[in-house]
Design a protein around this motif. Structure first.
Motif, short mmCIF file in Angstrom:
data_model
loop_
_atom_site.label_atom_id
_atom_site.label_comp_id
_atom_site.label_asym_id
_atom_site.label_seq_id
_atom_site.Cartn_x
_atom_site.Cartn_y
_atom_site.Cartn_z
N ALA A 196 3.11 17.79 -13.20
CA ALA A 196 2.09 17.32 -12.27
C ALA A 196 1.66 18.42 -11.31
O ALA A 196 2.45 19.28 -10.93
N ARG A 197 0.39 18.36 -10.92
CA ARG A 197 -0.16 19.24 -9.90
C ARG A 197 -0.48 18.45 -8.64
O ARG A 197 -0.43 18.99 -7.53
N SER A 198 -0.80 17.16 -8.82
CA SER A 198 -1.18 16.31 -7.70
C SER A 198 -0.58 14.92 -7.87
O SER A 198 -0.14 14.55 -8.96
N VAL A 199 -0.62 14.17 -6.77
CA VAL A 199 -0.11 12.79 -6.76
C VAL A 199 -1.12 11.91 -6.04
O VAL A 199 -1.68 12.30 -5.01
N ILE A 200 -1.35 10.71 -6.58
CA ILE A 200 -2.13 9.69 -5.89
C ILE A 200 -1.25 8.46 -5.73
O ILE A 200 -0.76 7.90 -6.73
N ILE A 201 -1.01 8.06 -4.50
CA ILE A 201 -0.25 6.84 -4.20
C ILE A 201 -1.24 5.75 -3.80
O ILE A 201 -2.01 5.92 -2.85
N LEU A 202 -1.24 4.66 -4.53
CA LEU A 202 -2.05 3.49 -4.20
C LEU A 202 -1.11 2.46 -3.60
O LEU A 202 -0.32 1.83 -4.33
N PHE A 203 -1.18 2.29 -2.28
CA PHE A 203 -0.21 1.45 -1.58
C PHE A 203 -0.87 0.11 -1.23
O PHE A 203 -1.75 0.05 -0.38
N LEU A 204 -0.39 -0.95 -1.89
CA LEU A 204 -0.94 -2.29 -1.70
C LEU A 204 -0.23 -2.96 -0.53
O LEU A 204 0.72 -3.73 -0.69
N SER A 205 -0.72 -2.65 0.65
CA SER A 205 -0.08 -3.09 1.89
C SER A 205 0.01 -4.61 1.98
O SER A 205 -0.98 -5.31 1.77
N GLY A 206 1.20 -5.09 2.28
CA GLY A 206 1.45 -6.52 2.37
C GLY A 206 2.49 -6.98 1.37
O GLY A 206 3.28 -7.87 1.64
N GLY A 207 2.50 -6.34 0.20
CA GLY A 207 3.49 -6.66 -0.81
C GLY A 207 2.93 -7.50 -1.94
O GLY A 207 2.82 -8.73 -1.83
N PRO A 208 2.52 -6.89 -3.07
CA PRO A 208 1.96 -7.65 -4.19
C PRO A 208 3.04 -8.45 -4.92
O PRO A 208 4.19 -8.04 -5.00
N SER A 209 2.65 -9.58 -5.46
CA SER A 209 3.58 -10.43 -6.20
C SER A 209 3.78 -9.89 -7.62
O SER A 209 2.83 -9.83 -8.40
N THR A 238 0.49 -12.56 1.21
CA THR A 238 -0.08 -13.87 0.91
C THR A 238 0.89 -15.01 1.22
O THR A 238 1.45 -15.63 0.32
N HIS A 239 1.05 -15.32 2.50
CA HIS A 239 1.91 -16.43 2.91
C HIS A 239 1.21 -17.78 2.75
O HIS A 239 1.84 -18.82 2.93
N ARG A 240 -0.07 -17.76 2.44
CA ARG A 240 -0.82 -19.02 2.28
C ARG A 240 -1.84 -18.83 1.14
O ARG A 240 -2.34 -17.73 0.90
N ASN A 241 -2.10 -19.89 0.45
CA ASN A 241 -3.14 -19.90 -0.61
C ASN A 241 -3.04 -18.67 -1.51
O ASN A 241 -4.05 -18.01 -1.80
N HIS A 242 -1.83 -18.39 -1.94
CA HIS A 242 -1.57 -17.15 -2.67
C HIS A 242 -2.44 -17.00 -3.92
O HIS A 242 -3.07 -15.95 -4.12
N LEU A 243 -2.49 -18.02 -4.75
CA LEU A 243 -3.18 -17.88 -6.03
C LEU A 243 -4.69 -17.76 -5.87
O LEU A 243 -5.32 -16.90 -6.49
N SER A 244 -5.28 -18.60 -5.03
CA SER A 244 -6.73 -18.52 -4.85
C SER A 244 -7.13 -17.21 -4.18
O SER A 244 -8.14 -16.60 -4.54
#
Length: 463
Positions: A54-67, A329-335
């Motif tokens: 690798a020469r570079s890194v991309i971090i995609l941080f899904l803030s909140g915590g994905p299920s 997503t503490h509420r209405n997670h799926l929708s």
């Protein structure tokens, strides 16, 4: 070799041999001070660095915590109160299934690896995010992890800037569109910590999806020509020369670091081009998605093309305002996931992998898709899923990672790993390994105390 051990017997530093000590001018231990010993250790680590893919890194941080249960580790045979309504779909890798909400990503499974057994014990957002980004638990009380401190260990982007040096024409470490601050101050782990402001990320603090997007220092003020900036820099040098004693204070030193970076960026055509998202064709921008995350991921691709070493993209989340609950997503997670989370994530992640592959950059760009933890197997009374750090998924692609594989597994309801448990330290060690930097390379705090880059082991089976 000269070795220093802690009281529990753990090796915390390993210095140069006697021959190496003599080379740096120390005749035996009597002339070798601890700072010189540690500096020699740094030099030895640098000489021993092996080139990575690798020469570079991309971090995609899904803030909140994905299920994980609704993205990369579905449990279709679990009871309804656990499995939800999303269904697994086949990917282009036989036997590997992901959520039906990610159809574009499913067609690219041969280009990424899924780790389904990541775990740590921290359910607090800031402390968990710090652990995932830095690779070690925060040393301060968890209640204080909601703000950044110069006592903290550095983000990998800052550590790499320190170890590997600058990147010509562009910043070595970029964070966009902004630092995580959903409901308070900017959270710990997102800057250089004890390494100092000179190694902090360059931040645009602007939404690249808006018409008034402003990339910051890389854009000179209207009407200001390059030669005038050169004159300003010469003037600043004169002022600094007459007040050199002021640089001994931490505040002025940090200002100098930012001023230096700003001048370098303003005078760099490479940086200005990289941050100019308007240069992208409309069709490309549409493919990433016309939202802050999609356009930020597109900018990340432009960054690594220009030579930026590490780009960290945060999922923007402002509780009570723009962005709503994000992945928390503490509420209405799926929708909420179906309308607000999964479509932009699927679009941006798949477009990034496609573009990096088509441009011949995927092999040399490590991409990590992750959050601070997963979500509970069972839904709560508000149809949401709560924090769950005991087992969750992270996806890695490029940078030498062999796609089409799954590492680790979870139990029947996605609650705990059943094989190959992986820690945040292992992930950050893998990041450094991908770049050819040994994960046990030492960095030092303001008191010259040594710390390894990551407290874990690279996931060699992924390469």
């Amino acid at each position: 070799m000269i070795r220093i051990k802690a009281a529990d017997g753990r090796l915390v530093a390993s210095g140069p041999s006697r021959r190496e000590a003599m080379r740096i001018g120390a005749l035996g231990l009597g002339g070798l001070t601890l700072p010189r010993l540690l500096r020699a250790q740094d030099e030895a680590a640098g000489r021993g660095r092996k080139p990575g893919k690798a020469r570079s890194v991309i971090i995609l941080f899904l803030s909140g915590g994905p299920s994980h249960l609704d993205t990369f580790d579905l449990k279709p045979e679990a009871p309804e109160e656990i499995r939800g309504t999303f269904r697994p779909i086949a990917t282009n890798v036989p036997g590997v299934m992901i959520a039906d909400q990610m159809p574009r990503t499913a067609r690219l499974a041969d280009r990424f690896a899924i780790v389904r057994s990541v775990q740590h014990p921290q359910a607090n957002h800031p402390a968990a995010a710090y652990w995932m980004m830095v690779g070690s638990p925060i040393a301060r009380p968890v209640r204080d992890s909601g703000f950044m401190s110069r006592a903290d260990r550095p983000h990998p982007g800052s550590a790499l800037a320190k170890i590997l040096g600058p990147t010509p024409g562009v910043p070595p470490f970029v964070m966009l569109p902004e630092a995580m601050q959903p409901n308070g101050p900017e959270r710990s782990g997102q800057h250089a910590g004890f390494l100092g402001a000179a190694f902090d990320p360059y931040r645009i603090n602007s939404d690249p999806n808006l018409f008034d997007y402003d990339p910051g220092a890389v854009s000179p003020p209207a009407g200001m020509k390059a030669e005038r900036f050169g004159g300003r820099r010469q003037l600043l040098s004169v002022v600094e020369g007459t007040a050199e004693h002021l640089t001994r204070t931490a505040g002025v030193s940090e200002f100098d670091a930012y001023a230096q970076a700003a001048f370098d960026l303003i005078s760099s055509p490479e940086a200005r081009r990289a941050f100019d998202i308007e240069a992208e064709p409309e069709a490309v921008r549409d493919r990433y998605g016309r939202h802050v995350f999609g356009q930020s991921v597109l900018l990340a691709r432009r960054m690594v093309e220009a030579g930026v070493r590490l780009v960290h993209v945060n999922w923007v989340r402002h509780d009570g305002g723009k962005g709503g609950q994000g992945y928390d997503t503490h509420r209405n997670h799926l929708s909420w996931s179906e309308t607000e989370l999964m479509p932009p994530t699927d679009a941006a992640f798949s477009a990034l992998l496609e573009d990096l592959h088509d441009r011949g950059l995927l092999d040399e760009t490590l991409v990590i898709l992750m959050g601070e933890f997963g979500r509970t197997p069972r839904f709560n009374k508000n149809a949401g899923r709560d924090h769950w750090p005991h087992c969750f998924s992270v996806v890695l692609a490029g940078g030498g990672i062999q796609g089409g594989q799954v590492l680790g597994a979870s139990d029947a309801i996605g609650a705990y790993p059943t094989s190959d448990p992986v820690t945040p330290g292992d992930l950050i060690a893998t990041l450094h390994h991908s770049l050819g930097v040994h994960h046990e390379t030492l960095i030092h705090d303001l008191q010259r105390r040594p710390y390894p880059l990551a407290e874990g082991t690279p996931l060699h089976t992924l390469f």
